[in-house]
Design a protein around this motif. Structure first.
Motif, mmCIF file in Angstrom:
data_model
loop_
_atom_site.group_PDB
_atom_site.id
_atom_site.type_symbol
_atom_site.label_atom_id
_atom_site.label_comp_id
_atom_site.label_asym_id
_atom_site.label_seq_id
_atom_site.Cartn_x
_atom_site.Cartn_y
_atom_site.Cartn_z
ATOM 1 N N SER A 38 24.257 58.478 54.348
ATOM 2 C CA SER A 38 25.710 58.436 54.270
ATOM 3 C C SER A 38 25.298 57.405 52.965
ATOM 4 O O SER A 38 26.284 56.608 52.407
ATOM 5 N N LYS A 39 23.593 56.184 53.045
ATOM 6 C CA LYS A 39 23.423 55.284 52.429
ATOM 7 C C LYS A 39 22.951 55.634 51.249
ATOM 8 O O LYS A 39 22.604 54.556 50.596
ATOM 9 N N ASN A 40 22.122 56.131 51.250
ATOM 10 C CA ASN A 40 21.141 56.766 50.448
ATOM 11 C C ASN A 40 21.402 58.164 50.251
ATOM 12 O O ASN A 40 21.256 59.718 50.317
ATOM 13 N N GLN A 41 21.785 57.993 48.368
ATOM 14 C CA GLN A 41 22.012 59.160 47.571
ATOM 15 C C GLN A 41 21.132 60.285 47.479
ATOM 16 O O GLN A 41 20.842 61.085 47.485
ATOM 17 N N ARG A 42 20.126 59.258 47.122
ATOM 18 C CA ARG A 42 18.984 59.595 46.784
ATOM 19 C C ARG A 42 17.783 60.966 47.527
ATOM 20 O O ARG A 42 17.428 62.195 48.219
ATOM 21 N N LEU A 44 19.089 61.730 50.029
ATOM 22 C CA LEU A 44 20.173 62.818 50.421
ATOM 23 C C LEU A 44 19.930 64.237 49.503
ATOM 24 O O LEU A 44 20.215 65.440 50.036
ATOM 25 N N ARG A 45 19.663 63.749 48.340
ATOM 26 C CA ARG A 45 19.425 64.946 47.542
ATOM 27 C C ARG A 45 17.859 66.229 47.830
ATOM 28 O O ARG A 45 18.053 66.561 47.889
ATOM 29 N N THR A 54 22.480 70.629 53.963
ATOM 30 C CA THR A 54 23.470 68.952 53.831
ATOM 31 C C THR A 54 23.697 68.908 55.171
ATOM 32 O O THR A 54 24.278 67.658 55.493
#
Length: 80
Positions: A38-42, A44-45, A54
């Motif tokens: 939820s805080k680390n978009q990289r 997550l990708r 997801t």
């Protein structure tokens, strides 16, 4: 303890299953790296790219993906 086992858990702070998974892994005597997607978009990708999913929790054991708290699959990968 097998030091060669690498465990990465992708989670969010509000995910109840994530908390249960982390507690289970600790109870079995393993350490892990926790990544808050939820805080680390990289991250997550990267997670979605590797698993195609997801949803969290996801646990990567020696780079093998388990989506959800699938105890049987996790135990098999951890040799317990």
């Amino acid at each position: 303890m097998n030091k060669r086992i690498s465990i990465v858990i992708f989670s969010t702070p509000t995910c109840a299953w994530c908390k249960k998974l982390k507690q289970y892994i600790r109870e079995k005597g393993f350490t892990y790296k926790d990544i808050d997607v939820s805080k680390n978009q990289r991250a997550l990708r990267d997670m979605v790219s590797k698993s195609g999913k997801t949803g969290v929790p996801q646990i990567w054991i020696n780079n093998r993906v388990v989506v959800g708290f699938d105890k049987n699959k996790i135990n098999k990968l951890l040799n317990i």
